[in-house]
Design an enzyme around this catalytic site. Sequence first.
Site, PDB file in Angstrom:
ATOM      1  N   HIS A 118       0.841  -1.209   0.000  1.00 19.97           N
ATOM      2  CA  HIS A 118       0.000   0.000   0.000  1.00 19.97           C
ATOM      3  C   HIS A 118       0.873   1.254   0.000  1.00 19.97           C
ATOM      4  O   HIS A 118       0.368   2.370   0.082  1.00 19.97           O
ATOM      5  CB  HIS A 118      -0.906   0.022   1.247  1.00 19.97           C
ATOM      6  CG  HIS A 118      -1.630  -1.271   1.468  1.00 19.97           C
ATOM      7  ND1 HIS A 118      -2.520  -1.786   0.549  1.00 19.97           N
ATOM      8  CD2 HIS A 118      -1.573  -2.177   2.470  1.00 19.97           C
ATOM      9  CE1 HIS A 118      -2.981  -2.943   0.992  1.00 19.97           C
ATOM     10  NE2 HIS A 118      -2.431  -3.200   2.152  1.00 19.97           N
ATOM     11  N   HIS A 132       5.441   6.976   6.961  1.00 20.64           N
ATOM     12  CA  HIS A 132       5.108   6.549   5.596  1.00 20.64           C
ATOM     13  C   HIS A 132       4.496   7.739   4.872  1.00 20.64           C
ATOM     14  O   HIS A 132       4.338   8.806   5.455  1.00 20.64           O
ATOM     15  CB  HIS A 132       4.109   5.368   5.648  1.00 20.64           C
ATOM     16  CG  HIS A 132       2.825   5.748   6.283  1.00 20.64           C
ATOM     17  ND1 HIS A 132       2.590   5.661   7.646  1.00 20.64           N
ATOM     18  CD2 HIS A 132       1.710   6.289   5.745  1.00 20.64           C
ATOM     19  CE1 HIS A 132       1.374   6.101   7.905  1.00 20.64           C
ATOM     20  NE2 HIS A 132       0.820   6.513   6.776  1.00 20.64           N
ATOM     21  N   HIS A 174       1.624   9.152   1.544  1.00 23.73           N
ATOM     22  CA  HIS A 174       0.515   8.942   0.607  1.00 23.73           C
ATOM     23  C   HIS A 174       0.717   9.896  -0.557  1.00 23.73           C
ATOM     24  O   HIS A 174       1.176  11.028  -0.355  1.00 23.73           O
ATOM     25  CB  HIS A 174      -0.828   9.222   1.292  1.00 23.73           C
ATOM     26  CG  HIS A 174      -1.073   8.385   2.502  1.00 23.73           C
ATOM     27  ND1 HIS A 174      -1.805   7.218   2.475  1.00 23.73           N
ATOM     28  CD2 HIS A 174      -0.647   8.543   3.788  1.00 23.73           C
ATOM     29  CE1 HIS A 174      -1.833   6.700   3.700  1.00 23.73           C
ATOM     30  NE2 HIS A 174      -1.136   7.473   4.515  1.00 23.73           N
ATOM     31  N   GLU A 178      -3.865  13.350   1.775  1.00 24.44           N
ATOM     32  CA  GLU A 178      -5.110  12.773   2.310  1.00 24.44           C
ATOM     33  C   GLU A 178      -5.973  13.912   2.857  1.00 24.44           C
ATOM     34  O   GLU A 178      -7.127  14.058   2.455  1.00 24.44           O
ATOM     35  CB  GLU A 178      -4.779  11.730   3.375  1.00 24.44           C
ATOM     36  CG  GLU A 178      -3.970  10.561   2.778  1.00 24.44           C
ATOM     37  CD  GLU A 178      -4.263   9.245   3.451  1.00 24.44           C
ATOM     38  OE1 GLU A 178      -3.957   9.106   4.644  1.00 24.44           O
ATOM     39  OE2 GLU A 178      -4.839   8.362   2.786  1.00 24.44           O
ATOM     40  N   HIS A 198       3.165  10.887   7.025  1.00 22.61           N
ATOM     41  CA  HIS A 198       2.557  10.577   8.329  1.00 22.61           C
ATOM     42  C   HIS A 198       3.592   9.968   9.260  1.00 22.61           C
ATOM     43  O   HIS A 198       4.226   8.965   8.921  1.00 22.61           O
ATOM     44  CB  HIS A 198       1.398   9.590   8.147  1.00 22.61           C
ATOM     45  CG  HIS A 198       0.207  10.202   7.475  1.00 22.61           C
ATOM     46  ND1 HIS A 198      -0.760   9.469   6.834  1.00 22.61           N
ATOM     47  CD2 HIS A 198      -0.161  11.509   7.342  1.00 22.61           C
ATOM     48  CE1 HIS A 198      -1.689  10.279   6.347  1.00 22.61           C
ATOM     49  NE2 HIS A 198      -1.347  11.516   6.643  1.00 22.61           N
ATOM     50  N   THR A 213      -6.215   6.169   8.371  1.00 18.49           N
ATOM     51  CA  THR A 213      -6.798   6.406   7.044  1.00 18.49           C
ATOM     52  C   THR A 213      -6.685   5.145   6.175  1.00 18.49           C
ATOM     53  O   THR A 213      -6.939   5.182   4.972  1.00 18.49           O
ATOM     54  CB  THR A 213      -6.073   7.556   6.312  1.00 18.49           C
ATOM     55  OG1 THR A 213      -4.721   7.122   6.032  1.00 18.49           O
ATOM     56  CG2 THR A 213      -6.050   8.819   7.139  1.00 18.49           C
TER      57      THR A 213
HETATM   58  C1  LIG Z   1      -1.134   2.783  12.452  1.00 15.93           C
HETATM   59  C2  LIG Z   1      -1.189   3.187  11.021  1.00 15.93           C
HETATM   60  C3  LIG Z   1      -0.746   2.305  10.034  1.00 15.93           C
HETATM   61  C4  LIG Z   1      -0.786   2.715   8.712  1.00 15.93           C
HETATM   62  C5  LIG Z   1      -0.305   1.786   7.654  1.00 15.93           C
HETATM   63  C6  LIG Z   1      -1.268   3.988   8.365  1.00 15.93           C
HETATM   64  C7  LIG Z   1      -1.698   4.834   9.342  1.00 15.93           C
HETATM   65  S1  LIG Z   1      -2.276   6.422   8.926  1.00 15.93           S
HETATM   66  N1  LIG Z   1      -2.407   6.552   7.337  1.00 15.93           N
HETATM   67  O1  LIG Z   1      -3.574   6.594   9.520  1.00 15.93           O
HETATM   68  O2  LIG Z   1      -1.261   7.332   9.408  1.00 15.93           O
HETATM   69  C8  LIG Z   1      -1.660   4.461  10.680  1.00 15.93           C
HETATM   70 ZN   LIG Z   2      -0.920   7.487   6.481  1.00 16.88          ZN
END
Ligand SMILES: Cc1cc(C)cc(S(N)(=O)=O)c1
Ligand SMILES: [Zn+2]
Length: 268
Positions: free
Chosen positions: A66, A94, A96, A106, A119, A200
């Site tokens: 992803h 990570h 997006h 996002e 994030h 998300t």
């Molecule tokens: C805990 C967690 C895992 C993943 C892959 C993504 C998030 S996010 N997009 O809400 O920051 C949070």
């Molecule tokens: Zn994220």
Amino acid sequence: SAAEWGYTKRNGPFTWAKNYPTAAGIRQSPVDIDTALATSDSSLESKPLRWKYVPQNTRTIVNSGHGWRVDVDSEGSELVGGPLEGTYKLQQFHCHWGSSSDKGSEHTVDGQSYAAELHLVHWNSSKYADCGEAADYPDGLTVLGVLLKVGAKNPELQKVIDLIPSISHRGEKTEVKEAIDPAKMLPKTLSYWTYLGSLTVPPCNESVTWILFKEPVEVSEEQLAAFRSLRCYKRGEECPCDEVDGLLISNYRPTLPLGTRELRECGS
Ligand SMILES: Cc1cc(C)cc(S(N)(=O)=O)c1
Ligand SMILES: [Zn+2]
């Protein structure tokens, strides 16, 4: 497997609620930040957001199918202050992005999308044993969000980009040899919006205190192109998704209604 969630028409955000009912909840993320709705809050101003990261603790980068994710050894990190009660530790970071740089973030701001969004995921180590447990509680997680716009090459993110060729397919991971300092990926000014939301990505747990910095950070078109070169399927398997030969060209969730949630801001 076909049931695996993703970002294509067949398994994308509008199908998630089928297998992950929380995705249809009322405390979902991302949201559009309607800046006129934001209320400034003196209590936020009185407790400055403070963080400490250990660059040497960035361990591995993985292609989750992803997107890319850098997993961090939480020890030694901490995030306190602002809207937070107690101490949060960094778990991973990570990004997006979209198929072109006119979309990909996002969160949106007054309806405007940015090219990408970084994030930094933290968990409440004052109350819970680890990130997995924390994800099940309304005050369990905090994510620092950084809006990315097209501009100069981002030297700290370049350390991630340099590793992308070795994690081109889903499930591949590699050691992060050159320490990446998450603090260097944050904007200069620390003004932010904050509201109560969710992961998300499925299972979309409603356990995230979102802190989204107002000032975007620059990243180059070439760096965004590198993100889009990741593949969403395993090496040797055929591509399950109907994306252009399984390239992860877009992995952002469209915004959900803020509803009756409060949107607070700190700093101009
Ligand atoms: C805990 C967690 C895992 C993943 C892959 C993504 C998030 S996010 N997009 O809400 O920051 C949070
Ligand atoms: Zn994220």
